[in-house]
Enzyme design. Structure first.
Site: not given
Ligand code: PGA
Ligand code: ZN
Length: 427
Positions: A204, A336
């Site tokens: 990221e 998400k």
């Molecule tokens: P991921 O990580 O998109 O790999 O799930 C982001 C998070 O855990 O917040």
């Molecule tokens: Zn997370």
């Protein structure tokens, strides 16, 4: 304003893995696109991301089945629909799929269409997406949670904790949050280079260092805050994503870097001691998604001192969030889009969180695209917080930069309360 055509094709995310892009065309020729992100430390209760798992194609990662579902079954379902009927279209796709976790058609197929419909509708009205979503009621510029150090599944387990993030709690404006983060991010790079500890950049965009213990990143972070000329806890606070489901084997939490294995009770005390020792304002997934007793206890003891975010615990799933509110497990929910798989359900999850007096944090995935949908979603819903990874790499910066543009468009209607958002949950 009716949907005339639905097309889908394979594009590539920030890790270079295949993902879905959907293109919706209306009868009047106006188009909208939906670009689907992808996680790495995914929760077991997430909606299913359909991959072909054919080792001879893109090492099993291709999404041709999902694309085919969009172009056949879903296209026949949504062609002719009024583009402004987002709820109705999303509901119809969920019904057509017929499973709890969208595993038949794929959450990546359904979400691509759902996002493309929203974008096409905003384009058809000639207004920005943040204004279209939630009927233009959104004007809160989010406080950002920005990754400084990466780890866990995003950095080949260089350290056991997934995210060390900064929240510019002292900032009076959105621009100031970015300035503080910019200074801290680069100061951290300099601190690591001086120590000979910088290996590279994690998934990221945060630094990927070489540590000896799990407490070392705290020291690096605090040294960098000092070097950048800020006061830890006043100008900038620490936010952690422990992603603890990845550390838990069903009986113990394992931190290989420290050569330690903790019982749930011992791990509880470790999490609590970190929150007491360091200027931590927010902690995400401090416990595994099955370790409900620890969540409950942590909320009751620490819930007015620190933001406690459930990510893998809730997976943006309305039923799981409802249960969490009932059992009082946290005070914040990570949101998400692709964990649940449609725009409608995502907005419902945000509303449910807000109604309970909890805080939503709108989040990207570790595999992202050049799309800024979530920046619009954060402002549209007055969520108040946005987490999209680090202060580097364009799939991250496109979101931070989009907030700058939205704020300009909102003009005097834009509202930034920064860390004031925590007054809702903390003492
Ligand atoms: P991921 O990580 O998109 O790999 O799930 C982001 C998070 O855990 O917040
Ligand atoms: Zn997370």
């Amino acid at each position: 304003m009716k949907i005339k055509q639905v097309d889908a094709y394979q594009i590539y995310d920030s890790r270079g893995y295949p993902t879905v892009e959907v293109e919706i065309t209306l009868e009047n020729g106006i188009k909208g696109h939906g670009l689907v992100p992808s996680g790495a430390s995914t929760g077991q209760f997430e909606a299913l991301e359909l991959r072909d798992n054919d080792k001879s194609k893109f090492r099993g990662k291709s999404v041709f089945k999902a694309l085919s579902h969009v172009k056949t079954e879903i296209a026949s379902l949504v062609i002719g629909e009024w583009v402004f009927d987002q709820h109705h279209i999303d509901r119809k796709m969920i019904e057509l799929d017929g499973t709890e976790n969208k595993s038949r058609l794929g959450a990546n197929a359904i979400l691509g269409v759902s996002m493309a419909v929203a974008n096409a509708a905003a384009n058809a009205k000639g207004i920005p997406l943040y204004e279209y979503l939630c009927e233009g009621k959104g004007n809160l510029i989010p406080l950002n949670e920005i990754q400084i150090l990466g780890g866990g599944a995003h950095a080949d387990w260089a350290n056991d904790i997934q995210d060390f993030l900064a929240i510019a709690v002292g900032a009076k404006t959105y621009e100031e949050t970015l300035e503080i983060t910019h200074n801290l991010y680069h100061a951290t790079g300099e601190v690591l280079k001086a120590k000979g500890k910088c290996v590279g950049i994690a998934d990221e965009g945060g630094w990927w260092p070489d540590y000896k213990t799990n407490e070392e990143p705290f020291e690096v972070f605090l040294e960098a805050v000092d070097k950048a000329g800020y006061v830890a806890g006043e100008d900038v606070a620490i936010s952690l994503d422990i992603a603890a489901s990845d550390l838990y084997d069903g009986t113990h939490y394992n931190l290989p870097l420290d050569k330690m294995s903790y019982t749930p009770d011992e791990f509880y005390h470790l999490m609590k001691s970190w929150c007491e020792k360091y200027p931590i304002i927010s902690i995400e997934d401090p416990f595994a998604d099955t370790d409900i007793a620890n969540w409950k206890r942590f909320k009751s003891e620490m819930g007015t001192k620190v933001q406690i975010i459930g990510d893998d615990l809730f997976t943006t799933n309305i039923k799981r969030i409802e249960q969490g509110i009932e059992q009082d497990l946290a005070n914040s929910v990570l949101i998400k889009l692709n964990q649940i798989g449609s725009v409608t359900e995502t907005i419902e999850a945000i509303r449910l969180t807000q109604k309970a007096g909890w805080l939503p944090v709108i989040s990207a995935r570790s595999g992202e695209t050049e799309d800024a949908f979530i920046a619009h979603l954060a402002v549209a819903t007055n969520a108040g917080q946005l987490k999209v990874g680090s202060f580097a790499r364009s799939e991250r910066m496109v979101k931070w930069n989009e907030i700058i543009r939205i704020q300009r468009q909102l003009g005097e209607h834009a509202n930034f309360i920064g860390a004031g958002i925590y007054n809702k949950i903390l003492d």
